[in-house]
Motif scaffolding. Sequence first.
Motif, PDB file in Angstrom:
ATOM      1  N   LEU A  43      40.366  50.475  41.251  1.00 36.55           N
ATOM      2  CA  LEU A  43      39.237  50.214  40.362  1.00 36.55           C
ATOM      3  C   LEU A  43      38.023  49.786  41.178  1.00 36.55           C
ATOM      4  O   LEU A  43      38.169  49.085  42.190  1.00 36.55           O
ATOM      5  CB  LEU A  43      39.588  49.106  39.363  1.00 36.55           C
ATOM      6  N   PRO A  44      36.814  50.132  40.718  1.00 35.88           N
ATOM      7  CA  PRO A  44      35.593  49.737  41.446  1.00 35.88           C
ATOM      8  C   PRO A  44      35.151  48.313  41.112  1.00 35.88           C
ATOM      9  O   PRO A  44      33.956  48.015  41.098  1.00 35.88           O
ATOM     10  CB  PRO A  44      34.571  50.766  40.969  1.00 35.88           C
ATOM     11  N   TYR A  45      36.107  47.443  40.835  1.00 31.00           N
ATOM     12  CA  TYR A  45      35.834  46.070  40.432  1.00 31.00           C
ATOM     13  C   TYR A  45      36.341  45.098  41.481  1.00 31.00           C
ATOM     14  O   TYR A  45      37.393  45.307  42.094  1.00 31.00           O
ATOM     15  CB  TYR A  45      36.517  45.747  39.099  1.00 31.00           C
ATOM     16  N   VAL A  46      35.588  44.005  41.654  1.00 35.44           N
ATOM     17  CA  VAL A  46      36.002  42.863  42.466  1.00 35.44           C
ATOM     18  C   VAL A  46      35.870  41.634  41.584  1.00 35.44           C
ATOM     19  O   VAL A  46      34.816  41.402  40.972  1.00 35.44           O
ATOM     20  CB  VAL A  46      35.125  42.704  43.723  1.00 35.44           C
ATOM     21  N   PHE A  47      36.936  40.839  41.498  1.00 37.40           N
ATOM     22  CA  PHE A  47      36.907  39.606  40.723  1.00 37.40           C
ATOM     23  C   PHE A  47      36.824  38.422  41.678  1.00 37.40           C
ATOM     24  O   PHE A  47      37.407  38.438  42.763  1.00 37.40           O
ATOM     25  CB  PHE A  47      38.147  39.499  39.828  1.00 37.40           C
ATOM     26  N   ASN A  48      36.097  37.388  41.254  1.00 39.46           N
ATOM     27  CA  ASN A  48      35.835  36.238  42.109  1.00 39.46           C
ATOM     28  C   ASN A  48      36.022  34.961  41.309  1.00 39.46           C
ATOM     29  O   ASN A  48      35.517  34.838  40.181  1.00 39.46           O
ATOM     30  CB  ASN A  48      34.395  36.322  42.633  1.00 39.46           C
ATOM     31  N   SER A  49      36.776  34.013  41.868  1.00 36.77           N
ATOM     32  CA  SER A  49      36.978  32.708  41.223  1.00 36.77           C
ATOM     33  C   SER A  49      36.613  31.614  42.229  1.00 36.77           C
ATOM     34  O   SER A  49      37.474  31.049  42.903  1.00 36.77           O
ATOM     35  CB  SER A  49      38.437  32.559  40.766  1.00 36.77           C
ATOM     36  N   SER A  84      44.553  36.476  37.106  1.00 31.11           N
ATOM     37  CA  SER A  84      45.379  37.041  38.178  1.00 31.11           C
ATOM     38  C   SER A  84      45.946  38.412  37.830  1.00 31.11           C
ATOM     39  O   SER A  84      46.300  39.191  38.720  1.00 31.11           O
ATOM     40  CB  SER A  84      46.521  36.079  38.523  1.00 31.11           C
ATOM     41  N   HIS A  85      46.002  38.753  36.548  1.00 37.92           N
ATOM     42  CA  HIS A  85      46.528  40.051  36.124  1.00 37.92           C
ATOM     43  C   HIS A  85      45.653  41.220  36.591  1.00 37.92           C
ATOM     44  O   HIS A  85      46.094  42.374  36.543  1.00 37.92           O
ATOM     45  CB  HIS A  85      46.617  40.091  34.601  1.00 37.92           C
ATOM     46  N   PRO A  92      40.925  43.782  43.492  1.00 37.56           N
ATOM     47  CA  PRO A  92      41.143  42.580  44.289  1.00 37.56           C
ATOM     48  C   PRO A  92      40.468  41.357  43.673  1.00 37.56           C
ATOM     49  O   PRO A  92      39.498  41.477  42.921  1.00 37.56           O
ATOM     50  CB  PRO A  92      40.506  42.934  45.633  1.00 37.56           C
ATOM     51  N   MET A  93      40.987  40.202  44.015  1.00 37.03           N
ATOM     52  CA  MET A  93      40.389  38.924  43.578  1.00 37.03           C
ATOM     53  C   MET A  93      40.253  37.992  44.774  1.00 37.03           C
ATOM     54  O   MET A  93      41.193  37.821  45.561  1.00 37.03           O
ATOM     55  CB  MET A  93      41.245  38.241  42.517  1.00 37.03           C
ATOM     56  N   LEU A  94      39.079  37.391  44.887  1.00 39.45           N
ATOM     57  CA  LEU A  94      38.835  36.332  45.869  1.00 39.45           C
ATOM     58  C   LEU A  94      38.888  35.001  45.140  1.00 39.45           C
ATOM     59  O   LEU A  94      38.219  34.831  44.110  1.00 39.45           O
ATOM     60  CB  LEU A  94      37.457  36.524  46.512  1.00 39.45           C
ATOM     61  N   ARG A  95      39.703  34.077  45.642  1.00 40.67           N
ATOM     62  CA  ARG A  95      39.790  32.775  44.992  1.00 40.67           C
ATOM     63  C   ARG A  95      39.703  31.656  46.017  1.00 40.67           C
ATOM     64  O   ARG A  95      40.220  31.759  47.128  1.00 40.67           O
ATOM     65  CB  ARG A  95      41.075  32.643  44.172  1.00 40.67           C
ATOM     66  N   ALA A  96      39.047  30.591  45.623  1.00 38.00           N
ATOM     67  CA  ALA A  96      38.906  29.412  46.473  1.00 38.00           C
ATOM     68  C   ALA A  96      40.102  28.490  46.294  1.00 38.00           C
ATOM     69  O   ALA A  96      40.658  28.373  45.192  1.00 38.00           O
ATOM     70  CB  ALA A  96      37.626  28.674  46.124  1.00 38.00           C
ATOM     71  N   TYR A 187      29.989  52.815  43.800  1.00 38.52           N
ATOM     72  CA  TYR A 187      29.370  51.647  43.186  1.00 38.52           C
ATOM     73  C   TYR A 187      30.406  50.532  43.160  1.00 38.52           C
ATOM     74  O   TYR A 187      31.608  50.780  43.386  1.00 38.52           O
ATOM     75  CB  TYR A 187      28.851  51.943  41.773  1.00 38.52           C
ATOM     76  N   ALA A 188      29.974  49.304  42.911  1.00 37.88           N
ATOM     77  CA  ALA A 188      30.878  48.160  42.877  1.00 37.88           C
ATOM     78  C   ALA A 188      30.441  47.208  41.769  1.00 37.88           C
ATOM     79  O   ALA A 188      29.247  47.011  41.541  1.00 37.88           O
ATOM     80  CB  ALA A 188      30.877  47.432  44.219  1.00 37.88           C
ATOM     81  N   ILE A 189      31.421  46.620  41.092  1.00 41.04           N
ATOM     82  CA  ILE A 189      31.159  45.698  39.987  1.00 41.04           C
ATOM     83  C   ILE A 189      31.844  44.374  40.298  1.00 41.04           C
ATOM     84  O   ILE A 189      33.069  44.318  40.477  1.00 41.04           O
ATOM     85  CB  ILE A 189      31.681  46.253  38.656  1.00 41.04           C
ATOM     86  N   LEU A 190      31.073  43.322  40.387  1.00 45.89           N
ATOM     87  CA  LEU A 190      31.587  41.974  40.633  1.00 45.89           C
ATOM     88  C   LEU A 190      31.660  41.217  39.309  1.00 45.89           C
ATOM     89  O   LEU A 190      30.654  41.090  38.604  1.00 45.89           O
ATOM     90  CB  LEU A 190      30.665  41.236  41.600  1.00 45.89           C
ATOM     91  N   ILE A 191      32.848  40.735  38.978  1.00 44.47           N
ATOM     92  CA  ILE A 191      33.026  39.856  37.824  1.00 44.47           C
ATOM     93  C   ILE A 191      33.261  38.455  38.361  1.00 44.47           C
ATOM     94  O   ILE A 191      34.286  38.176  38.997  1.00 44.47           O
ATOM     95  CB  ILE A 191      34.212  40.302  36.941  1.00 44.47           C
ATOM     96  N   ASP A 192      32.289  37.574  38.151  1.00 46.13           N
ATOM     97  CA  ASP A 192      32.329  36.209  38.667  1.00 46.13           C
ATOM     98  C   ASP A 192      32.887  35.304  37.575  1.00 46.13           C
ATOM     99  O   ASP A 192      32.253  35.119  36.524  1.00 46.13           O
ATOM    100  CB  ASP A 192      30.922  35.784  39.078  1.00 46.13           C
ATOM    101  N   CYS A 193      34.064  34.735  37.812  1.00 52.14           N
ATOM    102  CA  CYS A 193      34.855  34.089  36.760  1.00 52.14           C
ATOM    103  C   CYS A 193      34.725  32.564  36.823  1.00 52.14           C
ATOM    104  O   CYS A 193      34.987  31.958  37.865  1.00 52.14           O
ATOM    105  CB  CYS A 193      36.316  34.490  36.908  1.00 52.14           C
TER     106      CYS A 193
END
Length: 316
Positions: A43-49, A84-85, A92-96, A187-193
């Motif tokens: 998927l062209p998505y990146v999730f960030n927490s 996390s799903h 991918p997801m980046l988490r602190a 393209y890329a889509i960032l979802i900032d959670c």
Amino acid sequence: MAFDRHKRPHLETIDQRDPFAAHRTGFNGHPPFEVLAPAEQRLPYVFNSPHSGCQYPSSFLESSRLDGRAIRRSEDAFVDHLFSHVVPLGAPMLRAHFPRAYLDVNREPYELDPKMFEDRLPPYANVRSIRVAGGLGTVARVVSESHEIYKHRLPVSEAMYRIEEIYKPYHTTLRRMLAQTHVTFGYAILIDCHSMPSSIRCQSTDIRPDFILGDRYGTSCSQELTNYAASILIGMGYTVNRNKPYAGGFITEHYGRPSRGLHALQVEMNRGLYMDEATHQPHAGFLELKNNLEAFARELTSMPDSSFGAEPIAAE
């Protein structure tokens, strides 16, 4: 409700090297942050927490005037688990793991309050931002409800250490994830959670929203993305507000370049939907919200490519 806060999904990391071995003791055996990634990004998505970290260095706790519960008021608790799903879906997801009270990566790198420090800040520090005035700079002075964090002033070297050793590598990692996604998909889509206190109200209606979508007033992502995200959540029965009081922070503003095929949308969830804010524990609504967020992510990531048309150029 039994819940293991630190249980990790059985997923591959994007990079098997461990550049943070020296920091593991400070964060209770965890690296400052990590990337959860599928075996193949589909998927062209990146999730960030960026604010869900809960690993508090002992030296930080010793320097704080707050107890263990009060210091956690600024956490976006459990947000990384609620989303996390998305990794098995192919994003991918980046988490602190570091806490927001220790370092806030959703700020400019040097938004610093001179009143917090023993010595003079460098001339390039932004000491006059609204966020600094509110005590919520890159190194925060307060947690929510204006509770002062520190017993004493800090040396400037401490702030510089956190910025150089954690803030900058975090953003380097996020930029790399977005660049790789952009190159692969065009393209890329960032979802900032994020999550917000249940006391937050919309000033115009006095309603406590379930979700607030922030797109910097239409500048950080395509309107189709914001509209579609809102329609999914409203269809599930949630109340949704846009941009007020949260339009998106530094991350949304900095990475959202829709004309270049880089879209960033901030998603804020009401903590009352899934946790007891007094005890800092999930309640019975946690599983329902997690399931609904999985359905939300599945539908959101099925948007057609035509909604994100841009020339396929490399991300900055």
